[in-house]
Write a protein that holds these residues in place. Sequence first.
Motif, PDB file in Angstrom:
ATOM      1  N   VAL A 177       0.832  -1.207   0.000  1.00  0.00           N
ATOM      2  CA  VAL A 177       0.000   0.000   0.000  1.00  0.00           C
ATOM      3  C   VAL A 177       0.859   1.246   0.000  1.00  0.00           C
ATOM      4  N   VAL A 178       1.921   1.263   0.800  1.00  0.00           N
ATOM      5  CA  VAL A 178       2.831   2.420   0.826  1.00  0.00           C
ATOM      6  C   VAL A 178       3.518   2.585  -0.524  1.00  0.00           C
ATOM      7  N   PHE A 179       3.918   1.470  -1.137  1.00  0.00           N
ATOM      8  CA  PHE A 179       4.527   1.545  -2.464  1.00  0.00           C
ATOM      9  C   PHE A 179       3.545   2.099  -3.485  1.00  0.00           C
ATOM     10  N   TYR A 180       2.287   1.725  -3.359  1.00  0.00           N
ATOM     11  CA  TYR A 180       1.269   2.242  -4.280  1.00  0.00           C
ATOM     12  C   TYR A 180       1.109   3.752  -4.119  1.00  0.00           C
ATOM     13  N   LEU A 181       1.119   4.224  -2.891  1.00  0.00           N
ATOM     14  CA  LEU A 181       1.050   5.664  -2.668  1.00  0.00           C
ATOM     15  C   LEU A 181       2.262   6.368  -3.260  1.00  0.00           C
ATOM     16  N   GLY A 182       3.430   5.729  -3.170  1.00  0.00           N
ATOM     17  CA  GLY A 182       4.637   6.348  -3.702  1.00  0.00           C
ATOM     18  C   GLY A 182       4.665   6.443  -5.215  1.00  0.00           C
ATOM     19  N   HIS A 183       3.871   5.618  -5.912  1.00  0.00           N
ATOM     20  CA  HIS A 183       3.891   5.666  -7.367  1.00  0.00           C
ATOM     21  C   HIS A 183       3.061   6.828  -7.917  1.00  0.00           C
ATOM     22  N   ILE A 184       2.219   7.451  -7.090  1.00  0.00           N
ATOM     23  CA  ILE A 184       1.321   8.487  -7.589  1.00  0.00           C
ATOM     24  C   ILE A 184       2.079   9.689  -8.171  1.00  0.00           C
ATOM     25  N   PRO A 185       3.140  10.227  -7.505  1.00  0.00           N
ATOM     26  CA  PRO A 185       3.879  11.332  -8.159  1.00  0.00           C
ATOM     27  C   PRO A 185       4.453  10.953  -9.516  1.00  0.00           C
ATOM     28  N   TYR A 186       4.963   9.714  -9.653  1.00  0.00           N
ATOM     29  CA  TYR A 186       5.467   9.286 -10.961  1.00  0.00           C
ATOM     30  C   TYR A 186       4.351   9.205 -11.984  1.00  0.00           C
ATOM     31  N   ALA A 187       3.173   8.718 -11.580  1.00  0.00           N
ATOM     32  CA  ALA A 187       2.042   8.633 -12.504  1.00  0.00           C
ATOM     33  C   ALA A 187       1.621  10.024 -12.975  1.00  0.00           C
ATOM     34  N   VAL A 188       1.628  11.003 -12.073  1.00  0.00           N
ATOM     35  CA  VAL A 188       1.280  12.376 -12.456  1.00  0.00           C
ATOM     36  C   VAL A 188       2.298  12.925 -13.442  1.00  0.00           C
ATOM     37  N   TYR A 189       3.590  12.699 -13.161  1.00  0.00           N
ATOM     38  CA  TYR A 189       4.631  13.168 -14.081  1.00  0.00           C
ATOM     39  C   TYR A 189       4.497  12.504 -15.453  1.00  0.00           C
ATOM     40  N   ARG A 190       4.265  11.205 -15.469  1.00  0.00           N
ATOM     41  CA  ARG A 190       4.155  10.483 -16.743  1.00  0.00           C
ATOM     42  C   ARG A 190       2.932  10.950 -17.530  1.00  0.00           C
ATOM     43  N   TYR A 191       1.842  11.189 -16.846  1.00  0.00           N
ATOM     44  CA  TYR A 191       0.616  11.630 -17.523  1.00  0.00           C
ATOM     45  C   TYR A 191       0.835  12.975 -18.222  1.00  0.00           C
ATOM     46  N   TYR A 192       1.387  13.933 -17.512  1.00  0.00           N
ATOM     47  CA  TYR A 192       1.560  15.260 -18.098  1.00  0.00           C
ATOM     48  C   TYR A 192       2.685  15.287 -19.131  1.00  0.00           C
ATOM     49  N   TRP A 193       3.681  14.398 -18.979  1.00  0.00           N
ATOM     50  CA  TRP A 193       4.706  14.315 -20.025  1.00  0.00           C
ATOM     51  C   TRP A 193       4.106  13.776 -21.318  1.00  0.00           C
ATOM     52  N   LEU A 194       3.281  12.729 -21.219  1.00  0.00           N
ATOM     53  CA  LEU A 194       2.647  12.181 -22.410  1.00  0.00           C
ATOM     54  C   LEU A 194       1.674  13.179 -23.034  1.00  0.00           C
ATOM     55  N   SER A 195       1.000  13.970 -22.241  1.00  0.00           N
ATOM     56  CA  SER A 195       0.068  14.953 -22.794  1.00  0.00           C
ATOM     57  C   SER A 195       0.786  16.010 -23.625  1.00  0.00           C
ATOM     58  N   ARG A 196       2.069  16.244 -23.353  1.00  0.00           N
ATOM     59  CA  ARG A 196       2.839  17.234 -24.121  1.00  0.00           C
ATOM     60  C   ARG A 196       3.626  16.612 -25.265  1.00  0.00           C
TER      61      ARG A 196
END
Length: 313
Positions: A223-242
Amino acid sequence: MDARTAPGVRLLPNAITILALCSGLSAIQFTLNKEYSAAVLAIGVAAVLDGLDGRLARMLDATSKIGAELDSLCDGISFGVVPAIVLFIWGWDGERTGWLVALVYAVCMVLRLARFNTLLDDTEQPSFTKEFFVGVPAPAGAILALLPMVVSLGLESEGWWSSKPVLLVWTLLVAMLLISRIPTLSLKKLRIPAKAIAPVLLIIGIAGAALLTYPFLMLAVVVVFYLGHIPYAVYRYYWLSRHPEAWDVEPAERRAIRRRSTRRLGIRPPLRRRVAGAAIRLRRIPRRNGTPGPGPVARTSWRRLGLRRNRRD
């Protein structure tokens, strides 16, 4: 007749969905009997079955409208109503404040599932958005909400993490994550490179052994690891959008695009080894009258660099 088109086989995904519902509802009975370990495991089994029914339906080409609606209704009960009741009985022991928090969590879970159903029919979204969930998905949200309970069961003791104020704040935070617009990675579109298959299988084997030995502590780590992946998911999402050119390419090509974009910004990768003369000493250039100059100027000793001094100097 193809085995995948047999009537009994096509009902298999819906049968797994019903089993997930039964497993989730059984957690309430375990909680009423003060068997909290069995209640958490029952919700975990429901989460695993929920991940299997959709994949099995796509493999068997047995997706249907009724199956999608049944899945959402069962998720609302197993991961919305059931965790709310479990936390209300375990954490608040019947207090009104706990019931209010449980209601907020259950309502947010239902709103999250309703939005998920509407996004399924939205065909105007870019192709890369299929790699992400909007907000935290329902099974992950249920396990996140139960984290204080899981930690208490793993440590076999209660502490500040199980206090009523912490439980209140944590449950409301998870409820906000459910209805938020924060992107999270979807395992449905996760692609593992061929050279990473062996390390990933090794990690899965170690995690499975730890899960059998220390189930609740390992679940808390996940669960803690899952919480830690959220900043990476946000970065990846906005990088792909650009970068539309990276939407429909392989992971290796995406990494190449990311490296090219980094060079375009003028960012150099750090040097792995020290280069002779990299550390320089700042000295002031003396004036003709012997007084120091106005500012520091980098000068490097030619002897330290191992070079021969010019005879003209």
